[in-house]
Design a protein around this motif. Structure first.
Motif, PDB file in Angstrom:
ATOM      1  N   ILE A   1       0.573  10.083  -2.602  1.00 60.86           N
ATOM      2  CA  ILE A   1      -0.222   9.842  -1.405  1.00 60.86           C
ATOM      3  C   ILE A   1       0.619  10.567  -0.409  1.00 60.86           C
ATOM      4  O   ILE A   1       0.710   9.449   0.291  1.00 60.86           O
ATOM      5  CB  ILE A   1      -1.759   9.363  -2.115  1.00 60.86           C
ATOM      6  CG1 ILE A   1      -2.110   9.212  -3.984  1.00 60.86           C
ATOM      7  CG2 ILE A   1      -2.532   9.490  -0.736  1.00 60.86           C
ATOM      8  CD1 ILE A   1      -3.055   8.403  -4.136  1.00 60.86           C
ATOM      9  N   ALA A   2       0.167  10.833   0.351  1.00 59.41           N
ATOM     10  CA  ALA A   2       0.338  10.869   2.009  1.00 59.41           C
ATOM     11  C   ALA A   2      -0.161  10.305   2.511  1.00 59.41           C
ATOM     12  O   ALA A   2      -2.159   9.744   2.519  1.00 59.41           O
ATOM     13  CB  ALA A   2       0.323  12.143   2.828  1.00 59.41           C
ATOM     14  N   VAL A   3       0.251  10.092   3.901  1.00 58.88           N
ATOM     15  CA  VAL A   3      -0.562   8.809   4.562  1.00 58.88           C
ATOM     16  C   VAL A   3      -0.305   9.527   5.804  1.00 58.88           C
ATOM     17  O   VAL A   3       0.499  10.083   6.736  1.00 58.88           O
ATOM     18  CB  VAL A   3       0.771   7.463   5.081  1.00 58.88           C
ATOM     19  CG1 VAL A   3      -0.032   6.624   5.927  1.00 58.88           C
ATOM     20  CG2 VAL A   3       0.619   6.783   3.488  1.00 58.88           C
ATOM     21  N   ASP A   4      -1.975  10.132   6.081  1.00 61.26           N
ATOM     22  CA  ASP A   4      -1.905  10.388   7.531  1.00 61.26           C
ATOM     23  C   ASP A   4      -2.496   9.313   8.885  1.00 61.26           C
ATOM     24  O   ASP A   4      -2.445   7.739   8.229  1.00 61.26           O
ATOM     25  CB  ASP A   4      -3.313  11.393   7.565  1.00 61.26           C
ATOM     26  CG  ASP A   4      -4.137  10.715   7.000  1.00 61.26           C
ATOM     27  OD1 ASP A   4      -4.677   9.455   6.676  1.00 61.26           O
ATOM     28  OD2 ASP A   4      -5.030  11.349   6.880  1.00 61.26           O
TER      29      ASP A   4
ATOM     30  N   ALA B   1      -7.628   5.332  -0.565  1.00 58.79           N
ATOM     31  CA  ALA B   1      -7.301   6.257   0.117  1.00 58.79           C
ATOM     32  C   ALA B   1      -7.416   6.949  -1.773  1.00 58.79           C
ATOM     33  O   ALA B   1      -6.290   8.101  -1.664  1.00 58.79           O
ATOM     34  CB  ALA B   1      -6.067   5.526   0.036  1.00 58.79           C
ATOM     35  N   GLY B   2      -8.059   6.952  -2.919  1.00 61.34           N
ATOM     36  CA  GLY B   2      -7.888   7.402  -4.185  1.00 61.34           C
ATOM     37  C   GLY B   2      -6.734   7.235  -4.979  1.00 61.34           C
ATOM     38  O   GLY B   2      -6.597   7.972  -6.341  1.00 61.34           O
ATOM     39  N   ALA B   3      -6.319   5.947  -4.977  1.00 57.81           N
ATOM     40  CA  ALA B   3      -4.981   5.981  -5.358  1.00 57.81           C
ATOM     41  C   ALA B   3      -5.664   4.999  -7.341  1.00 57.81           C
ATOM     42  O   ALA B   3      -6.376   5.026  -6.660  1.00 57.81           O
ATOM     43  CB  ALA B   3      -4.188   4.651  -5.149  1.00 57.81           C
TER      44      ALA B   3
ATOM     45  N   VAL C   1       0.537  -1.571  -0.122  1.00 56.50           N
ATOM     46  CA  VAL C   1       0.010   0.075  -0.104  1.00 56.50           C
ATOM     47  C   VAL C   1       0.864   1.072  -0.041  1.00 56.50           C
ATOM     48  O   VAL C   1       0.428   1.899  -0.420  1.00 56.50           O
ATOM     49  CB  VAL C   1      -0.927  -0.096   0.761  1.00 56.50           C
ATOM     50  CG1 VAL C   1      -1.342   1.418   1.404  1.00 56.50           C
ATOM     51  CG2 VAL C   1      -2.024  -1.310   1.144  1.00 56.50           C
ATOM     52  N   ARG C   2       1.871   1.588   1.099  1.00 60.02           N
ATOM     53  CA  ARG C   2       2.438   2.695   0.858  1.00 60.02           C
ATOM     54  C   ARG C   2       3.642   3.045  -0.370  1.00 60.02           C
ATOM     55  O   ARG C   2       3.861   3.476  -0.796  1.00 60.02           O
ATOM     56  CB  ARG C   2       3.676   2.149   1.975  1.00 60.02           C
ATOM     57  CG  ARG C   2       2.779   2.795   3.358  1.00 60.02           C
ATOM     58  CD  ARG C   2       3.467   2.611   5.036  1.00 60.02           C
ATOM     59  NE  ARG C   2       2.926   2.477   5.728  1.00 60.02           N
ATOM     60  CZ  ARG C   2       2.664   3.682   6.892  1.00 60.02           C
ATOM     61  NH1 ARG C   2       3.053   4.785   6.254  1.00 60.02           N
ATOM     62  NH2 ARG C   2       2.390   3.153   7.677  1.00 60.02           N
TER      63      ARG C   2
END
Length: 165
Positions: free
Chosen positions: A48-51, A106-108, A39-40
């Motif tokens: 896309i940032a991971v909050d 996440a919108g990927a 995923v990351r």
């Protein structure tokens, strides 16, 4: 086979069981990390940032993959080799929808894939399907290889006893 003529050499059967257990343990340990890296990796490539909320969702997905996949791998590996339907790598590939769901949430965007991947794994729009055990985690390479060799040895020994090899 009769009780006087066991189907497998007891030492071979014990070794296969030991190797199957080691592979199952390694798969169970590796699944959360595979989901996290998968995923990351896609998210980072797409900026896309991971909050904190997404990180928690990734962690949850890792547990889900482990909780779904590890028991299935254990059941498969506990099944007699002549009755095994599929293989452990197939079980791991079947877990691709878990990280895929996180990526979609996440919108990927789907990634470019080669013709083989598109044909073989049409629903794997993020190209996450592992080609081998090491694609899930390098620590799975050796236990997967050893288990596969032990399975092949037992299979060949059975066929020889049956006069088929």
């Amino acid at each position: 086979m009769t009780a006087d003529e066991p189907r497998d050499d007891p030492a071979d059967a014990a070794a296969l069981a030991r190797y199957a257990g080691a592979l199952a343990d390694a798969v169970e340990a590796a699944l959360p990390g595979w989901v996290d890296r998968s995923v990351r990796g896609v998210l980072a490539a797409q900026g896309i940032a991971v909050d904190a909320a997404l990180a928690a969702r990734i962690e949850e997905a890792g547990r889900q993959a482990r909780d779904e996949g590890a028991p299935r791998v254990r059941r498969l590996l506990a099944t007699d080799i002549d009755r095994q339907a599929g293989n452990p790598l197939g079980v791991l590939r079947s877990l691709v929808p878990v990280p895929t769901a996180v990526l979609r949430e996440a919108g990927a965007r789907p990634v470019a894939r080669d013709e083989f991947s598109e044909r073989s794994f049409p629903d794997d729009v993020y190209d996450l399907s592992p080609a081998n055990f090491a694609d899930v985690d390098p620590a799975l390479h050796e236990p997967g290889l050893v288990w596969g060799a032990a399975k092949a040895h037992v299979h060949l020994a059975r066929r020889r006893r049956e006069g088929l090899a």
